[in-house]
Write a protein that holds these residues in place. Sequence first.
Motif, PDB file in Angstrom:
ATOM      1  N   UNK A 212       0.890  -1.043  -0.013  1.00  0.00           N
ATOM      2  CA  UNK A 212       0.238  -0.109   0.157  1.00  0.00           C
ATOM      3  C   UNK A 212       1.176   1.373   0.058  1.00  0.00           C
ATOM      4  N   UNK A 213       0.106   2.346  -0.972  1.00  0.00           N
ATOM      5  CA  UNK A 213       1.201   4.097  -0.087  1.00  0.00           C
ATOM      6  C   UNK A 213       1.815   4.169   1.278  1.00  0.00           C
ATOM      7  N   UNK A 214       2.434   4.337   1.067  1.00  0.00           N
ATOM      8  CA  UNK A 214       3.369   4.725   2.466  1.00  0.00           C
ATOM      9  C   UNK A 214       3.795   3.545   3.096  1.00  0.00           C
ATOM     10  N   UNK A 215       4.191   2.875   2.002  1.00  0.00           N
ATOM     11  CA  UNK A 215       4.432   1.493   2.430  1.00  0.00           C
ATOM     12  C   UNK A 215       6.216   1.022   2.318  1.00  0.00           C
ATOM     13  N   UNK A 216       6.618   0.300   2.499  1.00  0.00           N
ATOM     14  CA  UNK A 216       8.493   0.235   2.321  1.00  0.00           C
ATOM     15  C   UNK A 216       7.996  -1.581   2.036  1.00  0.00           C
TER      16      UNK A 216
ATOM     17  N   UNK B 196       8.174   5.268   2.154  1.00  0.00           N
ATOM     18  CA  UNK B 196       7.140   6.341   1.354  1.00  0.00           C
ATOM     19  C   UNK B 196       6.836   6.221   0.250  1.00  0.00           C
ATOM     20  N   UNK B 197       6.572   4.682  -0.017  1.00  0.00           N
ATOM     21  CA  UNK B 197       6.395   4.105  -1.044  1.00  0.00           C
ATOM     22  C   UNK B 197       4.855   5.073  -1.894  1.00  0.00           C
ATOM     23  N   UNK B 198       4.651   5.991  -3.459  1.00  0.00           N
ATOM     24  CA  UNK B 198       4.022   5.984  -3.844  1.00  0.00           C
ATOM     25  C   UNK B 198       3.096   5.505  -4.976  1.00  0.00           C
TER      26      UNK B 198
ATOM     27  N   UNK C  42       8.424  -6.942 -10.319  1.00  0.00           N
ATOM     28  CA  UNK C  42       7.903  -6.531 -10.362  1.00  0.00           C
ATOM     29  C   UNK C  42       7.403  -5.610  -8.575  1.00  0.00           C
ATOM     30  N   UNK C  43       7.764  -4.363  -8.571  1.00  0.00           N
ATOM     31  CA  UNK C  43       6.560  -3.656  -7.390  1.00  0.00           C
ATOM     32  C   UNK C  43       5.588  -2.769  -7.946  1.00  0.00           C
ATOM     33  N   UNK C  44       4.169  -3.338  -7.230  1.00  0.00           N
ATOM     34  CA  UNK C  44       2.973  -2.857  -7.432  1.00  0.00           C
ATOM     35  C   UNK C  44       2.817  -1.866  -5.827  1.00  0.00           C
ATOM     36  N   UNK C  45       2.521  -0.449  -6.615  1.00  0.00           N
ATOM     37  CA  UNK C  45       1.702   0.329  -4.888  1.00  0.00           C
ATOM     38  C   UNK C  45       0.387   0.864  -5.170  1.00  0.00           C
ATOM     39  N   UNK C  46      -0.702  -0.098  -4.369  1.00  0.00           N
ATOM     40  CA  UNK C  46      -2.245   0.287  -4.572  1.00  0.00           C
ATOM     41  C   UNK C  46      -2.498   1.150  -3.589  1.00  0.00           C
ATOM     42  N   UNK C  47      -3.650   2.254  -4.283  1.00  0.00           N
ATOM     43  CA  UNK C  47      -3.856   3.402  -2.825  1.00  0.00           C
ATOM     44  C   UNK C  47      -4.940   2.947  -2.313  1.00  0.00           C
TER      45      UNK C  47
END
Length: 120
Positions: free
Chosen positions: A13-17, A83-85, A115-120
């Motif tokens: 999730x967004x904000x994670x590391x 702080x992933x976006x 693959x890095x996937x960042x979800x909202x």
Amino acid sequence: QVQLVESGGGLVQAGASLRLSCAASERTFNMYWMAWFRQAPGKEREFVARIRSGITNYADSVKGRFTISTDNAKNTVYLQMNSLKVEDTAVYYCAASRTILRTQGAMDYWGKGTLVTVSS
């Protein structure tokens, strides 16, 4: 031939590391700049970060959030991503270059990506 194998990607999730790892088949440090690139769907592959002998460079988009480092004993380079976006979503590639240039064309070796996937 230097082989590079990335690992550590995933869905967060967004904000994670996340911490990505790149294992090299042989000792590359001091002989190569070790770099991370990324490619989002439908976009060009772009430079993210690089390191050699403790000297680092970062793309403006990740400064203050990402940290590149190495563990010479393990022949491994890391990319700590905080702080992933959502816009960080991409396939992340490890690369090695013998030159001071940091363009895609200057890279001598590439990993297959993770693959890095960042979800909202």
